[in-house]
Design a protein around this motif. Sequence first.
Motif, PDB file in Angstrom:
ATOM      1  N   HIS A   1      62.779  -0.358  93.744  1.00 15.72           N
ATOM      2  CA  HIS A   1      64.229  -0.169  93.761  1.00 15.72           C
ATOM      3  C   HIS A   1      64.789  -0.241  95.183  1.00 15.72           C
ATOM      4  O   HIS A   1      65.997  -0.163  95.369  1.00 15.72           O
ATOM      5  CB  HIS A   1      64.594   1.189  93.163  1.00 15.72           C
ATOM      6  N   PHE A   2      63.921  -0.357  96.171  1.00 15.09           N
ATOM      7  CA  PHE A   2      64.370  -0.391  97.560  1.00 15.09           C
ATOM      8  C   PHE A   2      65.116  -1.694  97.839  1.00 15.09           C
ATOM      9  O   PHE A   2      64.709  -2.771  97.390  1.00 15.09           O
ATOM     10  CB  PHE A   2      63.190  -0.258  98.522  1.00 15.09           C
ATOM     11  N   THR A   3      66.226  -1.593  98.604  1.00 13.18           N
ATOM     12  CA  THR A   3      66.987  -2.796  98.950  1.00 13.18           C
ATOM     13  C   THR A   3      66.200  -3.682  99.903  1.00 13.18           C
ATOM     14  O   THR A   3      66.396  -4.894  99.923  1.00 13.18           O
ATOM     15  CB  THR A   3      68.331  -2.419  99.587  1.00 13.18           C
ATOM     16  N   ARG A   4      65.320  -3.073 100.686  1.00  9.23           N
ATOM     17  CA  ARG A   4      64.454  -3.844 101.586  1.00  9.23           C
ATOM     18  C   ARG A   4      63.012  -3.456 101.312  1.00  9.23           C
ATOM     19  O   ARG A   4      62.431  -2.621 102.002  1.00  9.23           O
ATOM     20  CB  ARG A   4      64.824  -3.582 103.048  1.00  9.23           C
ATOM     21  N   PRO A   5      62.428  -4.060 100.269  1.00 11.50           N
ATOM     22  CA  PRO A   5      61.065  -3.693  99.890  1.00 11.50           C
ATOM     23  C   PRO A   5      60.059  -4.140 100.938  1.00 11.50           C
ATOM     24  O   PRO A   5      60.366  -4.956 101.812  1.00 11.50           O
ATOM     25  CB  PRO A   5      60.862  -4.436  98.566  1.00 11.50           C
ATOM     26  N   PRO A   6      58.834  -3.616 100.852  1.00  8.28           N
ATOM     27  CA  PRO A   6      57.818  -3.921 101.869  1.00  8.28           C
ATOM     28  C   PRO A   6      57.341  -5.366 101.873  1.00  8.28           C
ATOM     29  O   PRO A   6      56.745  -5.820 102.844  1.00  8.28           O
ATOM     30  CB  PRO A   6      56.675  -2.960 101.515  1.00  8.28           C
ATOM     31  N   ARG A   7      57.573  -6.105 100.778  1.00 11.69           N
ATOM     32  CA  ARG A   7      57.154  -7.504 100.727  1.00 11.69           C
ATOM     33  C   ARG A   7      58.088  -8.298  99.821  1.00 11.69           C
ATOM     34  O   ARG A   7      58.985  -7.741  99.197  1.00 11.69           O
ATOM     35  CB  ARG A   7      55.705  -7.636 100.272  1.00 11.69           C
ATOM     36  N   GLU A   8      57.850  -9.591  99.776  1.00 11.71           N
ATOM     37  CA  GLU A   8      58.758 -10.501  99.089  1.00 11.71           C
ATOM     38  C   GLU A   8      58.788 -10.255  97.585  1.00 11.71           C
ATOM     39  O   GLU A   8      57.780  -9.891  96.974  1.00 11.71           O
ATOM     40  CB  GLU A   8      58.334 -11.944  99.369  1.00 11.71           C
ATOM     41  N   GLY A   9      59.960 -10.462  97.001  1.00  9.34           N
ATOM     42  CA  GLY A   9      60.104 -10.291  95.560  1.00  9.34           C
ATOM     43  C   GLY A   9      61.359 -10.963  95.059  1.00  9.34           C
ATOM     44  O   GLY A   9      62.161 -11.491  95.840  1.00  9.34           O
ATOM     45  N   LEU A  10      61.548 -10.935  93.745  1.00  8.04           N
ATOM     46  CA  LEU A  10      62.728 -11.528  93.121  1.00  8.04           C
ATOM     47  C   LEU A  10      63.682 -10.418  92.694  1.00  8.04           C
ATOM     48  O   LEU A  10      63.267  -9.439  92.057  1.00  8.04           O
ATOM     49  CB  LEU A  10      62.326 -12.371  91.905  1.00  8.04           C
TER      50      LEU A  10
ATOM     51  N   TYR B   1      68.664  -2.180  88.570  1.00  4.55           N
ATOM     52  CA  TYR B   1      68.306  -3.363  89.342  1.00  4.55           C
ATOM     53  C   TYR B   1      67.214  -3.014  90.340  1.00  4.55           C
ATOM     54  O   TYR B   1      66.936  -1.836  90.607  1.00  4.55           O
ATOM     55  CB  TYR B   1      69.520  -3.954  90.060  1.00  4.55           C
ATOM     56  N   GLY B   2      66.605  -4.039  90.876  1.00  6.07           N
ATOM     57  CA  GLY B   2      65.540  -3.858  91.845  1.00  6.07           C
ATOM     58  C   GLY B   2      64.845  -5.182  92.077  1.00  6.07           C
ATOM     59  O   GLY B   2      65.401  -6.245  91.792  1.00  6.07           O
ATOM     60  N   ARG B   3      63.615  -5.122  92.565  1.00  2.00           N
ATOM     61  CA  ARG B   3      62.878  -6.346  92.857  1.00  2.00           C
ATOM     62  C   ARG B   3      61.496  -6.306  92.221  1.00  2.00           C
ATOM     63  O   ARG B   3      60.774  -5.320  92.330  1.00  2.00           O
ATOM     64  CB  ARG B   3      62.747  -6.560  94.369  1.00  2.00           C
ATOM     65  N   ALA B   4      61.169  -7.417  91.557  1.00  2.00           N
ATOM     66  CA  ALA B   4      59.810  -7.622  91.089  1.00  2.00           C
ATOM     67  C   ALA B   4      59.039  -8.174  92.278  1.00  2.00           C
ATOM     68  O   ALA B   4      59.335  -9.270  92.767  1.00  2.00           O
ATOM     69  CB  ALA B   4      59.791  -8.601  89.920  1.00  2.00           C
ATOM     70  N   LEU B   5      58.073  -7.406  92.765  1.00  2.00           N
ATOM     71  CA  LEU B   5      57.381  -7.770  93.999  1.00  2.00           C
ATOM     72  C   LEU B   5      56.214  -8.709  93.729  1.00  2.00           C
ATOM     73  O   LEU B   5      55.406  -8.491  92.822  1.00  2.00           O
ATOM     74  CB  LEU B   5      56.876  -6.512  94.711  1.00  2.00           C
ATOM     75  N   LEU B   6      56.165  -9.755  94.531  1.00  2.00           N
ATOM     76  CA  LEU B   6      55.086 -10.735  94.428  1.00  2.00           C
ATOM     77  C   LEU B   6      53.823 -10.194  95.073  1.00  2.00           C
ATOM     78  O   LEU B   6      53.864  -9.463  96.071  1.00  2.00           O
ATOM     79  CB  LEU B   6      55.498 -12.030  95.133  1.00  2.00           C
ATOM     80  N   ARG B   7      52.708 -10.557  94.486  1.00  2.00           N
ATOM     81  CA  ARG B   7      51.440 -10.249  95.141  1.00  2.00           C
ATOM     82  C   ARG B   7      51.435 -10.927  96.511  1.00  2.00           C
ATOM     83  O   ARG B   7      52.020 -12.004  96.679  1.00  2.00           O
ATOM     84  CB  ARG B   7      50.267 -10.753  94.302  1.00  2.00           C
ATOM     85  N   PRO B   8      50.809 -10.342  97.515  1.00  2.00           N
ATOM     86  CA  PRO B   8      50.845 -10.899  98.874  1.00  2.00           C
ATOM     87  C   PRO B   8      50.499 -12.365  98.981  1.00  2.00           C
ATOM     88  O   PRO B   8      51.019 -13.082  99.827  1.00  2.00           O
ATOM     89  CB  PRO B   8      49.835 -10.024  99.633  1.00  2.00           C
ATOM     90  N   SER B   9      49.643 -12.876  98.123  1.00  2.00           N
ATOM     91  CA  SER B   9      49.195 -14.262  98.235  1.00  2.00           C
ATOM     92  C   SER B   9      49.979 -15.206  97.318  1.00  2.00           C
ATOM     93  O   SER B   9      49.649 -16.387  97.220  1.00  2.00           O
ATOM     94  CB  SER B   9      47.717 -14.372  97.886  1.00  2.00           C
ATOM     95  N   SER B  10      51.025 -14.698  96.643  1.00  2.00           N
ATOM     96  CA  SER B  10      51.760 -15.527  95.677  1.00  2.00           C
ATOM     97  C   SER B  10      52.991 -16.155  96.314  1.00  2.00           C
ATOM     98  O   SER B  10      53.885 -15.438  96.751  1.00  2.00           O
ATOM     99  CB  SER B  10      52.172 -14.682  94.467  1.00  2.00           C
TER     100      SER B  10
END
Length: 205
Positions: free
Chosen positions: A131-140, A193-202
């Motif tokens: 739910h973070f606006t700036r998550p630790p890694r890339e997501g949709l 709302y929020g972000r579905a976070l991608l695995r680091p290698s995706s």
Amino acid sequence: MKSIRRVLALASALLCTSAAALPTGMQCPAPQWPREALRYELEGTTTVEYTAGKDGSVRNVRVLKSSGWRVLDAASVQQVGQCTVRPDPARDESSHGFLQHVWRLEGAERVRPLVVAGSCTPTARFDEFSHFTRPPREGLLVRFLVGAGGKPHGIVVDTSAPPDLVAEAVAFVASCQFAHPPELPGMRTDTGYGRALLRPSSPTR
């Protein structure tokens, strides 16, 4: 359908859209909240850039800074495109102007449902919801409605991505469960709302 109408009626009573002071001689219609944005209770600030013609028309409207939601940005572009300025034969048509729309719902503080820890089923490319606006890694970025039992529906991906990745993100979010934090005061809402976070290698593409 009745629940949607109730939410729209409530939101229309509580919405507030403001824009920075218009330049002298500029006239614009009032920004219109898209029904979809109201249903999902989307908020944000859109900054648009435009040029003005010698004939008083407003042209080349584009988003300079997004609100985060494409539906709100599109509404801002459409509204500014309907503005007019005072005609001026000597006007420099290459000069840019700027307007900012603040899309905000007023009223009681909204308490949105949050993801239940460990409830999401990982996929090949997604493994966490944030739910973070700036998550630790890339997501949709996704928005959704939460129904009975805390299950999301009406899931919309607001990040440009290939269709297969969008479909996988929707399936991932649909596997999650959401609940309102019992300790937080405010008006419970069924929008999230929020972000579905991608695995680091995706990769996203």
